[in-house]
Design a protein around this motif. Structure first.
Motif, PDB file in Angstrom:
ATOM      1  N   ALA A  67      24.200  -3.024   9.055  1.00 26.73           N
ATOM      2  CA  ALA A  67      23.286  -1.880   9.818  1.00 26.73           C
ATOM      3  C   ALA A  67      21.876  -1.967   9.628  1.00 26.73           C
ATOM      4  O   ALA A  67      20.999  -2.001  10.639  1.00 26.73           O
ATOM      5  CB  ALA A  67      23.816  -0.533   9.407  1.00 26.73           C
ATOM      6  N   LEU A  87      19.318  -3.223  12.726  1.00 22.39           N
ATOM      7  CA  LEU A  87      18.478  -2.442  12.919  1.00 22.39           C
ATOM      8  C   LEU A  87      17.057  -2.783  12.865  1.00 22.39           C
ATOM      9  O   LEU A  87      16.150  -2.634  13.878  1.00 22.39           O
ATOM     10  CB  LEU A  87      18.830  -0.920  12.705  1.00 22.39           C
ATOM     11  CG  LEU A  87      20.031  -0.365  13.264  1.00 22.39           C
ATOM     12  CD1 LEU A  87      20.535   0.964  12.334  1.00 22.39           C
ATOM     13  CD2 LEU A  87      20.127  -0.175  14.676  1.00 22.39           C
ATOM     14  N   THR A  99      16.290  -6.173  14.791  1.00 18.40           N
ATOM     15  CA  THR A  99      15.984  -6.205  16.100  1.00 18.40           C
ATOM     16  C   THR A  99      15.017  -5.027  16.583  1.00 18.40           C
ATOM     17  O   THR A  99      14.100  -5.736  17.509  1.00 18.40           O
ATOM     18  CB  THR A  99      17.414  -5.260  16.748  1.00 18.40           C
ATOM     19  OG1 THR A  99      18.445  -6.046  16.560  1.00 18.40           O
ATOM     20  CG2 THR A  99      17.245  -5.335  18.331  1.00 18.40           C
ATOM     21  N   GLY A 100      14.602  -4.321  15.750  1.00 15.99           N
ATOM     22  CA  GLY A 100      13.344  -3.365  16.313  1.00 15.99           C
ATOM     23  C   GLY A 100      12.143  -4.203  15.969  1.00 15.99           C
ATOM     24  O   GLY A 100      11.184  -4.173  17.004  1.00 15.99           O
ATOM     25  N   TYR A 131      20.133 -11.035  23.649  1.00 15.90           N
ATOM     26  CA  TYR A 131      20.864 -10.756  22.362  1.00 15.90           C
ATOM     27  C   TYR A 131      21.847 -11.696  21.992  1.00 15.90           C
ATOM     28  O   TYR A 131      22.507 -11.788  20.845  1.00 15.90           O
ATOM     29  CB  TYR A 131      21.116  -9.388  22.446  1.00 15.90           C
ATOM     30  CG  TYR A 131      21.113  -8.665  20.850  1.00 15.90           C
ATOM     31  CD1 TYR A 131      19.837  -8.419  20.392  1.00 15.90           C
ATOM     32  CD2 TYR A 131      22.224  -8.292  20.154  1.00 15.90           C
ATOM     33  CE1 TYR A 131      19.717  -7.784  19.057  1.00 15.90           C
ATOM     34  CE2 TYR A 131      22.237  -7.517  19.049  1.00 15.90           C
ATOM     35  CZ  TYR A 131      20.996  -7.507  18.503  1.00 15.90           C
ATOM     36  OH  TYR A 131      20.885  -6.825  17.206  1.00 15.90           O
TER      37      TYR A 131
END
Length: 331
Positions: free
Chosen positions: A122, A126, A129-130, A243
């Protein structure tokens, strides 16, 4: 009416292709698992020594114990007996602790490994990607350079080295975080961070490169020309297509995280699958080695299958490729 019927026929044909592909991948996964168990069985059996040859035990006692467990039988007989039990869901008992079944060890250690792996996955998804989106969208060169440099640094440090550095800094020197075990949420911070650094760096780079390419395509430029804001155009249109390469990486990476990192669990004294696996090899615990290998192989195969199906569902190009492959097979 004809168009509606044609659309329904095409949809059913697509569902049938996906079903055939899914069944084919499941069959390949089962066969791969059988091959993995077979190779591991014979590799374990050619290991020097005996699982009962410890603590100065005499050779007569070792032979008697091996006879009790059937280790004196021909190796192919042992293989057939083990595979027969495995197909019934019986992983056997631990040779080092006959009162404990291998399934109990997996049941005890798997939730610990999975909790750390899911948290690391996770964080890496997160964070990666951010940062990848920010690097692709930001117009400030300093922001792009900082994210790129941090990603290169995180990707260049081996996981075990990152774990040791984090342990020395935040636990030994600063004494901010606990060094071992998983007794509280604070205990997760160091092992999860060490595990998440490399995949986060890779995900950030993949997201940034793919998103930058999508932002140069006609559909994105057309959306911007219609007055759609940059961030909204990215999240509404470009990110879905960008993605797909990330998902192709996240599958194997998540499988690796969910099956445990031997080094991380050893450094932080985490009672998970990784530490159990290292201990089983050290003790030559044949059944425990086999059981852990088969279980972790099943997790890897299942996660990779789920990732492939998700990519096939999201990507129209992948679906068309399955259709062409299916047509060639029929010919």
């Amino acid at each position: 009416m004809t168009a509606v019927c044609r659309e329904g026929t095409m949809r059913r044909a697509g569902e049938e292709r996906m079903l055939r592909y899914t069944l084919k991948r499941m069959l390949i996964g089962v066969l791969s698992l059988i091959v993995l168990a077979t190779v591991t069985f014979f590799l374990v059996r050619i290991m020097p020594g005996s699982p009962f040859q410890q603590g100065g035990v005499s050779s007569q006692v070792v032979e008697a114990v091996e006879e009790e467990y059937g280790l004196n039988e021909p190796i192919f007989t042992q293989y057939l007996n083990y595979m027969g039990g495995l197909l019934k869901g019986d992983f056997g008992i631990s040779y080092q602790d006959p009162s404990t079944e291998v399934a109990e060890v997996i049941k005890r250690a798997w939730p610990v490994t999975a909790s750390v792996g899911i948290a690391a996955l996770a964080v890496s998804v997160l964070l990666g990607t951010g940062l990848g989106i920010l690097r692709a969208v930001s117009e400030k060169r300093a922001v792009r350079e900082i994210i790129s440099g941090a990603g290169m640094l995180a990707a260049g440090i081996p996981t075990f080295a990152a774990a040791i550095l984090l342990l020395l800094l935040f636990s030994v020197r600063l004494k901010w975080l606990p060094a071992s075990g998983l007794l509280s949420p604070a205990h997760y911070i160091l092992p999860v961070t060490a595990l998440a650094l490399y995949p986060a760096a890779v995900i950030s780079r993949l997201t940034s490169n793919a998103l930058s390419a999508e932002m140069g395509k006609a559909y994105y430029l057309f959306a911007r020309a219609k007055g759609l804001g940059k961030w909204r155009a990215v999240f509404t249109h470009a990110l879905k297509n960008a993605y797909l390469p990330v998902l192709n990486y996240v599958g194997p990476a998540s499988a690796s995280l969910l099956t445990g990192s031997f080094v991380i669990e050893s450094i932080f004294t985490i009672p998970g699958l990784g530490r159990e696996f290292v201990g089983s090899i050290t003790n030559r615990d044949y059944t425990l080695i086999l059981g852990l290998t088969v279980f972790m192989g099943a997790v890897v195969i299942a996660v990779n299958l789920a990732t492939d199906l998700l990519c096939a569902w999201l990507s129209p190009e992948t679906g068309r490729a399955y259709k062409k492959a299916d047509g060639r097979q029929r010919k």
